[in-house]
Design an enzyme around this catalytic site. Structure first.
Site: not given
Ligand code: ATP
Ligand code: MG
Length: 567
Positions: A42, A272, A282
């Protein structure tokens, strides 16, 4: 893919479970033997080292097994997204050494997604809910208790269609209604309890402008985007495991029950990357930047790829680290020290060796002529002969490290001490004759005498002494600022700490040394040229550096001092 290709590939070592799955699918001729992946960030921030793990998987597996990986910008939320981030994402992927096939945008599918939503409304499989988000959340139930159906769940199709139009036309206010899939309010999978498909966002989109006001949610955009593009393997991280049934559900609806097994994207999840002493969110990284707690996204203390780049990490060292930690189905916290070890190993092979003195004290060679200057040869990189050599000036007055001298030294001190001998790197053996101190007892000058017959490389000059010191010539070196970085956070895993992450920042994460000296050759380098300051660590020039004010960043020390500090 041809027969021979398959045979060749079977010989290759498959490194992890994702490769096993992909390999099996290719071998079984699934999707016509096609392999297509995507990396779907994104564009709401800069990429961090966690993203690098996903990139190495998505691009790496396509490369290895003859497929294609595309870059898809998952731009379905105009509130946080920006073209600045898009450009940064592209730069970082290329820096890591990967090439995408195509660049796609989820926003390119807004019309297709809209049409699909209309189709679901017409089939009685979606409805407009006018409750508040709090009301909707309160009706969700728990994994063991079924949810409560919305009072709007059975509203007529025509009404739903009319309201859906209003969601997009600007007539309906933000937050006043959402489109929900009508699936199963009692499903044990919470994601099936009438998930939200669309919400209203009154904000200009960086690509589609003001055309849309109704924006699809992640779960209604991601799988379909994969499908529209022909993705065969949609690889993502473990938190999406519970989303997978919904991912499959929408694709089943899209395919209308036809040809269910082939040509459908298959979601595979891996663990992850989480790194000690930093954060990957983020949202938190953006807060650090916005609140001025770091100096931008590329602050060398940030776990962003641009931060590591500026700090002097090579892309190869990041890829090596990701290889080391591997891909599994279990979440873990990876040790920052391991990343540093990977960087040291890689930079050792690459870095050009230069001399720099970070904490200088003057050394005078009393028996060396006052105006004599010798040009000595210094090998650029003992690990790679092809890197050649450069010259460095030697003269009577030098700078050496303050730590390399001790007046009353213990027996095993192999550096400079009165009466003792050391070799000055690439130069001569010197013997210390004494020092001068100020009133407070601080050493101001150190004196020694050199042995003219001991010049490095000269025949017969292989007399051995225990210590070798680095130095720069006082009249020929350049002053520089050196920035030393430490962990950004004081706690090992700030993400699980109850305190606000700002309180956990390490106040000493940046130490600036203003009065350092580097040999001239170091100033001919540019940012991201990998340097080793001999006996100190790996460094690179910072982008703030100018010829009048040189600035270098320490990438990583030569040894793992952090591990020791904590023992
Ligand atoms: P955030 O939630 O902080 O915004 P994100 O995971 O949503 O981060 P995206 O831009 O959506 O960030 O991520 C793009 C891809 O990178 C996804 O496939 C995601 O799974 C992967 N990714 C993100 N963070 C990590 C990580 N720490 N380790 C491995 N892969 C990651
Ligand atoms: Mg995301």
């Amino acid at each position: 893919m041809t027969e021979t290709n398959h045979t060749e590939l079977s010989e290759k070592k498959r490194l992890n479970f994702v490769e096993e799955i992909v390999w099996e699918d290719l071998k079984n001729g699934k999707n016509g033997g096609k392999l297509q992946t995507r990396f779907p960030p994104e564009p709401n921030g800069y990429l961090h080292i966690g993203h690098a793990k996903a990139i190495c998987m998505d691009f790496g597996i396509a490369e290895k097994y003859g497929g294609e990986c595309n870059l898809r910008l998952d731009d379905t939320n105009p509130v946080k997204e920006d073209t600045e981030y898009v450009e940064a994402i592209k730069e970082d992927i290329q820096w890591l050494g990967f090439k995408w096939g195509h660049i796609y945008h989820a926003s390119d599918y807004f019309q297709q997604l809209w049409d699909f939503a209309v189709k679901l409304i017409k089939a009685g499989k979606a409805y407009i809910d006018e409750q508040t988000s709090e009301e909707i959340a309160a009706q969700k139930g728990t994994p063991t208790q079924p949810g409560t159906p919305s009072p709007y769940r059975d509203r007529p199709v025509e009404e739903n269609l009319a309201l859906f139009d209003k969601m997009n036309s600007g007539e309906a206010e933000e937050g006043s209604m959402v489109l929900r899939a009508k699936i199963d309010m009692a499903s044990p999978n919470m994601h099936f309890r009438d998930p939200i498909m669309y919400r209203i966002i009154n904000k200009e989109h960086h690509r589609t402008g003001n055309k849309w006001k109704a924006y699809p949610m992640y779960d209604f955009a991601h799988g379909q985007s994969d499908f529209f593009e022909g993705v065969t393997h949609s690889i993502c991280t473990l938190e999406f495991v519970p989303h997978r049934p919904l991912y499959d559900y929408f694709i089943d609806e899209l395919k209308d029950g036809k040809d269910l097994d082939d040509n459908r994207p298959r979601q595979i999840e891996f663990n992850r990357l989480n790194l000690t002493y930093t954060v990957m969110s983020k949202r938190k990284l953006l807060a650090l930047v916005k609140e001025g707690l770091v100096n931008g996204w590329d602050d060398p203390r940030m776990p962003t790829l641009c931060g590591f780049r500026r700090r002097g990490y090579s892309p190869e060292s990041i890829r090596k680290f990701i290889d080391m930690i591997g891909y599994t189905k279990f979440d873990a916290l990876n040790d920052f020290a391991m990343l540093e070890a990977a960087a040291r190993e890689d930079l050792n092979a690459r870095a050009i060796r230069v001399s720099a003195v970070l904490n200088p004290v003057k050394l005078v060679i009393t028996n060396y002529p006052e105006d004599k200057v010798e040009m000595l040869e210094a090998v650029n990189n003992p690990e790679n002969e092809a890197d050649g050599a450069h010259t460095i000036e030697f003269s009577r007055e030098l700078w050496i490290e303050r730590d390399d001298f001790m007046e009353n030294a213990p027996k095993k001190y192999f550096r400079l001490t009165p009466g003792g001998e050391v070799r000055l790197k690439n130069a001569y053996i010197v013997k210390c004759t004494g020092c001068k101190k100020d009133e407070a007892g601080n050493v101001e000058e150190i004196y020694c005498e050199y042995d003219p017959e001991s010049k490095s490389g000269m025949p017969g000059a292989d007399r051995k002494v225990k210590g070798t010191l680095h130095w720069v010539s006082r009249a020929h070196c350049l002053q520089a600022e050196v920035r030393l970085y430490d962990r950004l956070f004081n706690v090992e895993n700030p993400s699980v700490d109850e305190r606000d992450f700002r309180e956990l920042l390490n106040p000493d994460s940046l130490r600036v040394l203003e009065n350092c000296f580097v040999e001239k050759f170091a100033a001919t380098k540019k940012p991201q040229d990998y340097l080793q300051f001999q006996r100190i660590g790996y460094f690179t020039m910072d982008k703030d550096s100018t010829p009048a004010h040189l600035v270098f960043n320490r990438t990583v020390g030569l040894k793992d001092t952090w591990g020791k500090k904590n023992k």
